[in-house]
Scaffold this active site. Structure first.
Site: not given
Length: 279
Positions: A136, A208, A215
């Site tokens: 996250c 999230c 990412c």
């Protein structure tokens, strides 16, 4: 109008109309010269109100009393106001529950699809744990709780890590809600995804939307999943309100992780090493 027409316009069966009359909830109908019942607009208005109140959860007698008062006074009885407000709140909660359930079903479908891809790969030749990384933004709340829960529910079959794209420390409410569930998370720290960019994982799960967009790519083949969860750290109010938000996040993650564990194990071609109590 006759009893069949009245019942049809009120959305109930004619036998229900007769029953409401027999127990005094509706006044006895006027009679035509031939003996058949005759109903008017006032009867229809009262019956519709009775039916609506029954659907709100009132018993027959209470619904009949309130309907009579409304018809006689020509306005909304004050007793109905809190009842209607409560029903509106209940409907809003049901909508939220349905939205949450839809999200969980989508998550599960994606997990099953990922498992299908995993089963088409070459069979596993080791009994190594299934490696999972939760990501996250801050690695302070959602991913920390997810890591703790998968460690508990998945047990020795899983090796779990969590990280953030912009780590900012473990939220005290995350540690508190885990502590209340019997998980000591006081030694946890907030980690950056940079610590794991060279490591292989079987599953990378973002929790999230912002983390999903930023990412990094990890080496090897892995299944990428996204569990969109509201950030409990963004809830304003008293400490009690904030803790309740973290508790809701905990419950949502339990509902996602339990089926994930079973699907991931099945995809890996193994059974549980031990039954682990799951939060």
């Amino acid at each position: 109008m006759n009893v069949s027409e009245l019942a049809n316009r009120a959305g109930i069966a004619p036998s229900a109309v007769r029953w409401y009359e027999s127990v005094g909830i509706l006044p006895a109908a006027a009679r035509r010269p031939n003996g058949y019942r005759e109903y008017g607009s006032e009867d229809l208005a009262r019956l519709r109100l009775v039916v609506s109140l029954r659907r709100l959860g009132l018993g027959p007698e209470a619904a009949g009393r309130l309907a009579r008062l409304c018809v006689e006074r020509g306005d909304l009885d004050l007793d109905l106001v809190p009842l209607i407000d409560a029903q509106r709140s209940a409907i809003a909660r049901q909508r939220n529950d349905l939205d949450r359930l839809e999200g969980e079903l989508i998550d599960l479908e994606l997990t099953v699809a990922a498992a299908g891809r995993a089963t088409r790969k070459e069979p596993l030749v080791s009994d190594a744990p299934i490696r999972v990384l939760f990501v996250c933004t801050g690695n302070s709340a959602r991913s920390q709780i997810a890591e703790a829960l998968l460690e508990r529910i998945g047990g020795a079959d899983f090796e779990v890590q969590s990280a953030g794209t912009e780590p900012r420390g473990v939220n005290p409410f995350a540690m508190q809600v885990l502590g209340e569930a019997g998980i000591d998370w006081s030694a946890a720290r907030s980690k950056s995804v940079d610590e794991f960019t060279g490591q292989p994982f079987d599953y990378v799960i973002t929790v999230c939307d912002r983390a999903r967009q930023s990412c990094p790519v990890f080496p090897g083949q892995y299944n990428s999943l996204h569990w969109g969860l509201e950030d409990p750290a963004e809830v304003d109010g008293t400490d009690a309100h904030k803790l309740a938000a973290f508790g809701q996040t905990y419950l949502e993650l339990v509902q996602r992780i339990r089926p994930f564990v079973e699907v991931a194990l099945r995809a890996a071609g193994r059974s549980r090493r031990a039954i682990v109590a799951g939060g």
